[in-house]
Design a protein around this motif. Sequence first.
Motif, mmCIF file in Angstrom:
data_model
loop_
_atom_site.group_PDB
_atom_site.id
_atom_site.type_symbol
_atom_site.label_atom_id
_atom_site.label_comp_id
_atom_site.label_asym_id
_atom_site.label_seq_id
_atom_site.Cartn_x
_atom_site.Cartn_y
_atom_site.Cartn_z
ATOM 1 N N MET A 1 37.601 38.864 47.072
ATOM 2 C CA MET A 1 37.264 37.441 47.084
ATOM 3 C C MET A 1 36.451 37.044 45.857
ATOM 4 S SD MET A 1 38.730 35.961 49.582
ATOM 5 C CE MET A 1 40.108 37.111 49.376
ATOM 6 N N ILE A 2 35.599 37.944 45.373
ATOM 7 C CA ILE A 2 34.830 37.661 44.157
ATOM 8 C C ILE A 2 35.775 37.407 42.982
ATOM 9 C CG2 ILE A 2 33.400 38.765 42.377
ATOM 10 C CD1 ILE A 2 31.675 39.912 44.538
ATOM 11 N N VAL A 3 36.755 38.295 42.822
ATOM 12 C CA VAL A 3 37.691 38.157 41.705
ATOM 13 C C VAL A 3 38.573 36.925 41.873
ATOM 14 C CG1 VAL A 3 39.602 39.255 40.491
ATOM 15 C CG2 VAL A 3 37.691 40.627 41.269
ATOM 16 N N ILE A 4 39.049 36.702 43.088
ATOM 17 C CA ILE A 4 39.940 35.572 43.339
ATOM 18 C C ILE A 4 39.222 34.246 43.110
ATOM 19 C CG2 ILE A 4 41.238 34.364 45.152
ATOM 20 C CD1 ILE A 4 41.833 37.221 46.285
ATOM 21 N N SER A 5 37.966 34.170 43.544
ATOM 22 C CA SER A 5 37.196 32.945 43.305
ATOM 23 C C SER A 5 36.991 32.714 41.810
ATOM 24 C CB SER A 5 35.849 33.015 44.025
ATOM 25 O OG SER A 5 35.050 34.067 43.510
ATOM 26 N N PHE B 1 58.455 31.262 44.833
ATOM 27 C CA PHE B 1 58.319 32.667 44.448
ATOM 28 C C PHE B 1 57.018 32.954 43.694
ATOM 29 C CE2 PHE B 1 62.584 32.964 45.927
ATOM 30 C CZ PHE B 1 62.679 34.269 46.379
ATOM 31 N N VAL B 2 56.392 31.931 43.129
ATOM 32 C CA VAL B 2 55.029 32.115 42.625
ATOM 33 C C VAL B 2 54.106 32.417 43.794
ATOM 34 C CG1 VAL B 2 53.048 30.892 41.650
ATOM 35 C CG2 VAL B 2 55.239 30.796 40.486
ATOM 36 N N CYS B 3 54.282 31.684 44.890
ATOM 37 C CA CYS B 3 53.511 31.962 46.110
ATOM 38 C C CYS B 3 53.840 33.348 46.654
ATOM 39 C CB CYS B 3 53.810 30.903 47.173
ATOM 40 S SG CYS B 3 53.079 29.289 46.846
ATOM 41 N N PHE B 4 55.119 33.676 46.660
ATOM 42 C CA PHE B 4 55.598 34.961 47.181
ATOM 43 C C PHE B 4 54.951 36.130 46.434
ATOM 44 C CE2 PHE B 4 58.795 38.398 46.991
ATOM 45 C CZ PHE B 4 59.012 38.616 48.345
ATOM 46 N N ILE B 5 54.982 36.076 45.115
ATOM 47 C CA ILE B 5 54.476 37.186 44.306
ATOM 48 C C ILE B 5 52.946 37.206 44.285
ATOM 49 C CG2 ILE B 5 54.377 38.150 41.966
ATOM 50 C CD1 ILE B 5 57.262 37.039 41.610
ATOM 51 N N SER B 6 52.336 36.041 44.116
ATOM 52 C CA SER B 6 50.875 36.002 44.024
ATOM 53 C C SER B 6 50.204 36.423 45.323
ATOM 54 C CB SER B 6 50.402 34.599 43.630
ATOM 55 O OG SER B 6 50.744 33.651 44.624
ATOM 56 N N SER B 7 50.854 36.139 46.458
ATOM 57 C CA SER B 7 50.264 36.511 47.753
ATOM 58 C C SER B 7 50.145 38.019 47.914
ATOM 59 C CB SER B 7 51.089 35.932 48.903
ATOM 60 O OG SER B 7 52.377 36.538 48.966
ATOM 61 N N MET B 8 50.952 38.773 47.180
ATOM 62 C CA MET B 8 50.854 40.227 47.242
ATOM 63 C C MET B 8 49.542 40.734 46.659
ATOM 64 S SD MET B 8 54.658 41.226 45.898
ATOM 65 C CE MET B 8 56.145 40.520 46.621
ATOM 66 N N LEU B 9 48.939 39.923 45.770
ATOM 67 C CA LEU B 9 47.748 40.364 45.047
ATOM 68 C C LEU B 9 46.485 39.607 45.442
ATOM 69 C CD1 LEU B 9 49.365 40.609 41.503
ATOM 70 C CD2 LEU B 9 48.942 42.481 43.100
ATOM 71 N N ILE B 10 46.619 38.316 45.763
ATOM 72 C CA ILE B 10 45.419 37.496 45.980
ATOM 73 C C ILE B 10 45.296 37.013 47.424
ATOM 74 C CG2 ILE B 10 45.370 36.750 43.583
ATOM 75 C CD1 ILE B 10 46.549 34.062 44.514
ATOM 76 N N ILE C 1 29.472 47.615 43.853
ATOM 77 C CA ILE C 1 28.310 47.485 42.963
ATOM 78 C C ILE C 1 28.711 46.800 41.652
ATOM 79 C CG2 ILE C 1 26.615 48.762 41.598
ATOM 80 C CD1 ILE C 1 26.654 50.874 43.859
ATOM 81 N N ILE C 2 29.834 47.238 41.073
ATOM 82 C CA ILE C 2 30.299 46.662 39.807
ATOM 83 C C ILE C 2 30.680 45.194 40.001
ATOM 84 C CG2 ILE C 2 32.128 46.759 38.079
ATOM 85 C CD1 ILE C 2 32.125 49.803 38.421
ATOM 86 N N SER C 3 31.332 44.866 41.137
ATOM 87 C CA SER C 3 31.712 43.480 41.414
ATOM 88 C C SER C 3 30.488 42.576 41.500
ATOM 89 C CB SER C 3 32.502 43.401 42.744
ATOM 90 O OG SER C 3 33.697 44.141 42.661
ATOM 91 N N VAL C 4 29.460 43.046 42.186
ATOM 92 C CA VAL C 4 28.224 42.264 42.304
ATOM 93 C C VAL C 4 27.561 42.081 40.938
ATOM 94 C CG1 VAL C 4 25.891 42.255 43.277
ATOM 95 C CG2 VAL C 4 27.834 42.916 44.702
ATOM 96 N N LEU C 5 27.525 43.142 40.153
ATOM 97 C CA LEU C 5 26.885 43.081 38.820
ATOM 98 C C LEU C 5 27.647 42.120 37.905
ATOM 99 C CD1 LEU C 5 25.976 46.835 38.223
ATOM 100 C CD2 LEU C 5 24.402 44.960 38.761
#
Length: 234
Positions: free
Chosen positions: A53-57, A88-97, A227-231
């Motif tokens: 969620m940190i990365v997606i936001s 298909f943008v939704c289809f592919i992106s949903s696999m990752l985000i 830890i890295i995500s928070v930093l």
Amino acid sequence: MNVKQFCNKAISIFKAEIVFTISLFIALITSMISPPKLDYINFKVLILLFNLMIVISAFTRLKLLDKIAVEILTKHKSLRMVSLILTFVCFISSMLITNDVALITFVPLTMVIARKAKFNPIKTVIFETLAVNIGSSLTPMGNPQNLYLFSFFNIGILAFFKLTIFFVVIGALWLFMLNRRIPNINLEFNLDKIEIKDKKSVIIYCSLFIFILFSVFNVVDYRIAFIISVLVSS
């Protein structure tokens, strides 16, 4: 705020959020039957979701996903192709985000295009909803349920893909056939060009996303990724 005002506000919230109210009521009833335990909480899954969620936001804030979609859409102007691309943008992106983030990101873009090009977007939005639920089924991080099952049962990545790939491929073909029912008419619309100003942050968060994926697949420890995500986000 006095007690009466507080009670009235609480009642209005419960009435407005009916799904939350029902869920809370059921949770309280079941807690009386079987008291909740700390062991019920899978902290690994929660931490992995937090990292994602940190990365997606960050991607949302940087408008990276919007940039990708707009760049693709400006090259195609037929209604059928626009619908297919958005689906298909939704289809592919949903696999990752995750499926819900994909919808939240791309349905508003669909509505903007529909308003500018003057077409009814209901079928395309339905296809997008189907697409995110089908596409997200492929990967562990596609939705929280997958992530929980993948983590709790310690499923190997190849074994996981063997379970999901057939359903997802059939679903993709079905979505393609459904989209053929969209009229193949030309559209006239112009989308505002999106400029990514902070390219350094894009590189950082894309690298962090890859690192987090390694933690999902147990290549690196999820606690280190946390830890890295928070930093990085602080």
